[in-house]
Design a protein around this motif. Structure first.
Motif, PDB file in Angstrom:
ATOM      1  N   ARG A   1      37.723  42.192  51.896  1.00 51.77           N
ATOM      2  CA  ARG A   1      38.732  42.432  52.925  1.00 51.77           C
ATOM      3  C   ARG A   1      39.712  41.265  52.902  1.00 51.77           C
ATOM      4  NH1 ARG A   1      40.177  45.254  57.482  1.00 51.77           N
ATOM      5  NH2 ARG A   1      41.158  44.024  59.127  1.00 51.77           N
ATOM      6  N   PRO A   2      41.005  41.543  52.706  1.00 53.61           N
ATOM      7  CA  PRO A   2      41.980  40.463  52.595  1.00 53.61           C
ATOM      8  C   PRO A   2      42.461  40.006  53.967  1.00 53.61           C
ATOM      9  CG  PRO A   2      43.104  42.539  52.376  1.00 53.61           C
ATOM     10  CD  PRO A   2      41.641  42.872  52.581  1.00 53.61           C
ATOM     11  N   ILE A   3      43.213  38.925  53.972  1.00 51.85           N
ATOM     12  CA  ILE A   3      44.020  38.529  55.125  1.00 51.85           C
ATOM     13  C   ILE A   3      45.465  38.661  54.684  1.00 51.85           C
ATOM     14  CG2 ILE A   3      44.655  36.656  56.681  1.00 51.85           C
ATOM     15  CD1 ILE A   3      41.825  35.557  56.306  1.00 51.85           C
ATOM     16  N   ASP A   4      46.141  39.700  55.164  1.00 59.00           N
ATOM     17  CA  ASP A   4      47.473  40.041  54.658  1.00 59.00           C
ATOM     18  C   ASP A   4      47.386  40.151  53.132  1.00 59.00           C
ATOM     19  OD1 ASP A   4      48.563  40.168  57.215  1.00 59.00           O
ATOM     20  OD2 ASP A   4      49.025  38.035  57.232  1.00 59.00           O
ATOM     21  N   ASP A   5      48.159  39.342  52.417  1.00 59.39           N
ATOM     22  CA  ASP A   5      48.135  39.404  50.959  1.00 59.39           C
ATOM     23  C   ASP A   5      47.412  38.222  50.335  1.00 59.39           C
ATOM     24  OD1 ASP A   5      49.392  41.843  50.863  1.00 59.39           O
ATOM     25  OD2 ASP A   5      51.403  40.991  50.688  1.00 59.39           O
ATOM     26  N   VAL A   6      46.485  37.662  51.085  1.00 53.88           N
ATOM     27  CA  VAL A   6      45.574  36.653  50.536  1.00 53.88           C
ATOM     28  C   VAL A   6      44.228  37.334  50.311  1.00 53.88           C
ATOM     29  CG1 VAL A   6      44.430  34.443  50.893  1.00 53.88           C
ATOM     30  CG2 VAL A   6      46.761  34.792  51.743  1.00 53.88           C
ATOM     31  N   LEU A   7      43.782  37.351  49.065  1.00 54.37           N
ATOM     32  CA  LEU A   7      42.501  37.953  48.711  1.00 54.37           C
ATOM     33  C   LEU A   7      41.398  36.937  48.988  1.00 54.37           C
ATOM     34  CD1 LEU A   7      43.636  39.444  45.294  1.00 54.37           C
ATOM     35  CD2 LEU A   7      43.710  40.545  47.549  1.00 54.37           C
ATOM     36  N   ILE A   8      40.377  37.352  49.724  1.00 53.96           N
ATOM     37  CA  ILE A   8      39.364  36.435  50.218  1.00 53.96           C
ATOM     38  C   ILE A   8      38.088  36.536  49.384  1.00 53.96           C
ATOM     39  CG2 ILE A   8      38.032  35.713  52.234  1.00 53.96           C
ATOM     40  CD1 ILE A   8      41.098  35.447  52.515  1.00 53.96           C
ATOM     41  N   PHE A   9      37.562  35.373  48.995  1.00 51.62           N
ATOM     42  CA  PHE A   9      36.289  35.281  48.285  1.00 51.62           C
ATOM     43  C   PHE A   9      35.352  34.438  49.153  1.00 51.62           C
ATOM     44  CE2 PHE A   9      39.765  35.709  45.352  1.00 51.62           C
ATOM     45  CZ  PHE A   9      39.334  36.621  44.408  1.00 51.62           C
ATOM     46  N   MET A  10      34.430  35.102  49.839  1.00 52.27           N
ATOM     47  CA  MET A  10      33.474  34.412  50.727  1.00 52.27           C
ATOM     48  C   MET A  10      32.120  35.095  50.588  1.00 52.27           C
ATOM     49  SD  MET A  10      34.742  31.947  52.961  1.00 52.27           S
ATOM     50  CE  MET A  10      34.617  32.115  54.736  1.00 52.27           C
ATOM     51  N   PRO A  11      31.482  35.013  49.433  1.00 52.36           N
ATOM     52  CA  PRO A  11      30.239  35.745  49.211  1.00 52.36           C
ATOM     53  C   PRO A  11      29.069  35.110  49.959  1.00 52.36           C
ATOM     54  CG  PRO A  11      30.667  34.307  47.360  1.00 52.36           C
ATOM     55  CD  PRO A  11      31.877  34.208  48.263  1.00 52.36           C
ATOM     56  N   PRO A  12      27.957  35.829  50.075  1.00 54.73           N
ATOM     57  CA  PRO A  12      26.750  35.204  50.622  1.00 54.73           C
ATOM     58  C   PRO A  12      26.353  33.983  49.802  1.00 54.73           C
ATOM     59  CG  PRO A  12      26.468  37.588  50.401  1.00 54.73           C
ATOM     60  CD  PRO A  12      27.741  37.230  49.688  1.00 54.73           C
ATOM     61  N   LEU A  13      25.657  33.058  50.436  1.00 56.51           N
ATOM     62  CA  LEU A  13      25.184  31.876  49.714  1.00 56.51           C
ATOM     63  C   LEU A  13      24.135  32.246  48.668  1.00 56.51           C
ATOM     64  CD1 LEU A  13      24.823  29.320  52.656  1.00 56.51           C
ATOM     65  CD2 LEU A  13      26.868  29.921  51.348  1.00 56.51           C
ATOM     66  N   SER A  14      23.588  33.438  48.782  1.00 60.68           N
ATOM     67  CA  SER A  14      22.592  33.931  47.829  1.00 60.68           C
ATOM     68  C   SER A  14      23.221  34.590  46.605  1.00 60.68           C
ATOM     69  CB  SER A  14      21.669  34.937  48.520  1.00 60.68           C
ATOM     70  OG  SER A  14      22.429  35.963  49.161  1.00 60.68           O
ATOM     71  N   ILE A  15      24.530  34.527  46.496  1.00 63.12           N
ATOM     72  CA  ILE A  15      25.230  35.149  45.370  1.00 63.12           C
ATOM     73  C   ILE A  15      24.766  34.515  44.053  1.00 63.12           C
ATOM     74  CG2 ILE A  15      27.201  33.566  45.260  1.00 63.12           C
ATOM     75  CD1 ILE A  15      27.574  37.358  45.275  1.00 63.12           C
ATOM     76  N   THR A  16      24.818  35.268  42.970  1.00 59.66           N
ATOM     77  CA  THR A  16      24.500  34.720  41.651  1.00 59.66           C
ATOM     78  C   THR A  16      25.791  34.479  40.874  1.00 59.66           C
ATOM     79  OG1 THR A  16      24.363  36.863  40.535  1.00 59.66           O
ATOM     80  CG2 THR A  16      22.369  36.058  41.647  1.00 59.66           C
ATOM     81  N   GLY A  17      25.686  33.721  39.810  1.00 57.70           N
ATOM     82  CA  GLY A  17      26.853  33.481  38.971  1.00 57.70           C
ATOM     83  C   GLY A  17      27.407  34.763  38.386  1.00 57.70           C
ATOM     84  N   ASP A  18      26.529  35.652  37.928  1.00 57.78           N
ATOM     85  CA  ASP A  18      26.981  36.922  37.362  1.00 57.78           C
ATOM     86  C   ASP A  18      27.680  37.779  38.415  1.00 57.78           C
ATOM     87  OD1 ASP A  18      25.992  36.202  34.907  1.00 57.78           O
ATOM     88  OD2 ASP A  18      24.175  37.418  35.052  1.00 57.78           O
ATOM     89  N   GLU A  19      27.194  37.721  39.651  1.00 58.18           N
ATOM     90  CA  GLU A  19      27.848  38.492  40.718  1.00 58.18           C
ATOM     91  C   GLU A  19      29.211  37.915  41.063  1.00 58.18           C
ATOM     92  OE1 GLU A  19      23.960  40.296  43.085  1.00 58.18           O
ATOM     93  OE2 GLU A  19      24.661  38.269  43.557  1.00 58.18           O
ATOM     94  N   ILE A  20      29.349  36.594  41.005  1.00 65.11           N
ATOM     95  CA  ILE A  20      30.671  35.988  41.194  1.00 65.11           C
ATOM     96  C   ILE A  20      31.630  36.492  40.119  1.00 65.11           C
ATOM     97  CG2 ILE A  20      31.952  33.819  41.027  1.00 65.11           C
ATOM     98  CD1 ILE A  20      29.575  32.448  42.404  1.00 65.11           C
ATOM     99  N   GLU A  21      31.168  36.522  38.888  1.00 64.65           N
ATOM    100  CA  GLU A  21      32.000  37.032  37.794  1.00 64.65           C
ATOM    101  C   GLU A  21      32.409  38.479  38.058  1.00 64.65           C
ATOM    102  OE1 GLU A  21      31.857  37.620  32.911  1.00 64.65           O
ATOM    103  OE2 GLU A  21      30.103  36.874  33.990  1.00 64.65           O
ATOM    104  N   ARG A  22      31.482  39.275  38.558  1.00 68.76           N
ATOM    105  CA  ARG A  22      31.791  40.676  38.830  1.00 68.76           C
ATOM    106  C   ARG A  22      32.857  40.814  39.914  1.00 68.76           C
ATOM    107  NH1 ARG A  22      27.647  45.342  41.138  1.00 68.76           N
ATOM    108  NH2 ARG A  22      29.181  47.028  41.094  1.00 68.76           N
TER     109      ARG A  22
END
Length: 470
Positions: A430-451
């Motif tokens: 979910r963005p804020i206007d035209d800023v794309l937000i990256f705030m994943p769970p702290l349990s995220i994996t590196g591969d999921e960040i890449e995805r």
């Protein structure tokens, strides 16, 4: 993608009809709600959300920045269920419950410096509201009210501290707050460090120097009437993921000490590990007079917030009842045992799994992946104007003309279009206007960040470049 046995409690067609007939969504233009094809979530599984048709989506914004360790985390589920067998709620007004006492102790042990007193409330907005009211009353009562002229608060443009009246007064996002000004108290407003939108002809370094100089000027002019300076340490989150310059928080702490004002830090978004430290203020070795925490405090399960402060502040509220030095503020569900049980289980996970030790590597992986978006510009000049990151929080600001730093017209909702396209790749954002937000769970994996970044890049190439390349 349908691979789950979680079924909706009501069929999807009926849910959508009832949704349209009755439910008013927060921060949502209802006139375009249905055409933007919202999710109807019925379940969760680790870092994934599950919709009413059984589709799974990687939760790239941690369900608005609060989910710490994934959905249906066994330890937190069990803590809440066990508490249900004891008591769901009892009042904290003039009484205590074991879970609230234990959580207060744990937070006091984790907090930096002498933040030993804990006042519970319901969410980030109420945590900030508590801090503001405490700060004002402190000056009325400390040293016999010798400095009761300290009634002003300094906060920043683009700040967001919540949606209750006092918190909105502190806020500096015109789209959210301007229409409510008749209800609000005035604040002294410092600029935002939004250097991407700096004046034409000014370098980034010059913009930074001007930002700090204006803050200093305001403190010099108003220091003797300031009750407190209020800021989000590290990054202004809802303002558009705008990062404060390194070292600025230390500078603010030094200036508040010089002028005698209190310092309120809103750690609601950047606290609880998001910065890669437990609390963002610890990255610069700063101890505030008030610290507000919420969101991930309960792992994203239940609404519990806390305002931490010092013995110095607390002692100004002590005295015989007839002197009315009491802090007359509270909420029905203050210190709710279910929420406190979830928070205690969340803190156990931090400790038992050494979570903070692995967060710097995840933040570095996020930085590596986001580097693909920096300078991602289409032939027509539209693309990613700037990527800003702080720990495991980041924003990619889109621009219709990157070189000229020109935004898209608000009505085009380009950020939403990119996120909707990313959802086709199985990623919820979910963005804020035209800023794309990256705030994943702290349990995220590196591969999921890449995805997540892969899905966003696809969205940008199709939804941003396509608007200007034809």
């Amino acid at each position: 993608m349908a691979d789950t046995d979680i079924e909706p409690t009501t069929d999807l067609e009926t849910l959508e009809r009832w949704d349209d007939e009755h439910l008013w969504h927060p921060f949502t233009p209802q006139s375009v709600y249905r055409e933007e094809e919202p999710l109807t979530v019925v379940g969760g599984d680790g870092n994934y959300l599950i919709d009413a048709e059984g589709n799974r989506y990687l939760d790239g914004v941690a369900s608005i920045w609060c989910n710490a360790f994934g959905h249906r985390r066994e330890e937190i589920d069990r803590a809440v269920r066990d508490q249900l067998d004891r008591v769901a709620h009892s009042t904290l007004l003039g009484n205590a419950n074991d879970r609230a006492v234990e959580l207060a102790r744990r937070l006091a042990e984790l907090a930096p410096g002498d933040l030993r007193k804990v006042f519970f409330s319901d969410d980030g907005s109420t945590a900030a509201e508590v801090a503001v009211k405490m700060a004002l009353q402190y000056w009325q009562q400390a040293d016999g009210g010798a400095e009761d002229h300290r009634t002003k608060f300094l906060s920043f443009s683009k700040a967001y501290h919540g949606d209750t009246t006092g918190s909105v007064s502190l806020g500096g996002i015109d789209l959210f707050h301007q229409r409510f000004r008749p209800l609000l108290f005035d604040v002294i407003r410092a600029p935002s460090p939004h250097f991407f939108r700096r004046p034409e002809g000014r370098s980034r370094g010059e913009a930074r120097d001007a930002f700090v100089a204006e803050f200093d000027r305001l403190v010099d002019e108003h220091g003797d009437e300031l009750a407190a300076v209020v800021m989000e340490p590290g990054m202004q989150a809802a303002g558009g993921m705008i990062r404060f310059p390194d070292g600025f928080l230390r500078h603010v702490r030094e200036r508040t000490r010089e002028c005698g004002a209190l310092l309120i830090l809103d750690e609601v978004a950047m606290g609880m590990g998001r910065s890669t430290s437990m609390f963002a203020c610890q990255r610069e070795g700063v101890v505030p007079d008030f610290m507000c925490v919420a969101k991930a405090l309960t792992g994203g399960y239940l609404p519990v917030a806390a305002t931490l402060t010092t013995d110095r502040v607390y002692e100004a509220f002590l005295g015989p009842p007839e002197e009315a030095r009491t802090f007359f503020h509270g909420h029905t569900y203050t210190g709710n045992p279910l929420g406190c049980a979830a928070a205690l289980a969340t803190l156990d996970i931090f400790e038992e799994e050494d979570v903070l030790d692995r967060l710097p590597d995840l933040a570095e992986r996020l930085s590596d992946e986001l580097s693909r978006l920096e300078g991602l510009v289409g032939p027509g000049g539209a693309g990613v104007g700037e990527v800003r990151q702080y720990g495991l929080a980041a924003g990619a600001e889109l621009a219709a003309d990157v070189e000229g730093r020109e935004p898209f017209p608000a009505g085009e909702r380009v950020g939403h279009a990119v996120c909707r396209r990313a959802r086709d790749e199985g990623v919820f954002l979910r963005p804020i206007d035209d800023v794309l937000i990256f705030m994943p769970p702290l349990s995220i994996t590196g591969d999921e960040i890449e995805r997540i970044v892969d899905a966003v890049e696809i969205g940008i190439r199709e939804e941003v470049f396509g608007r200007t390349d034809s």
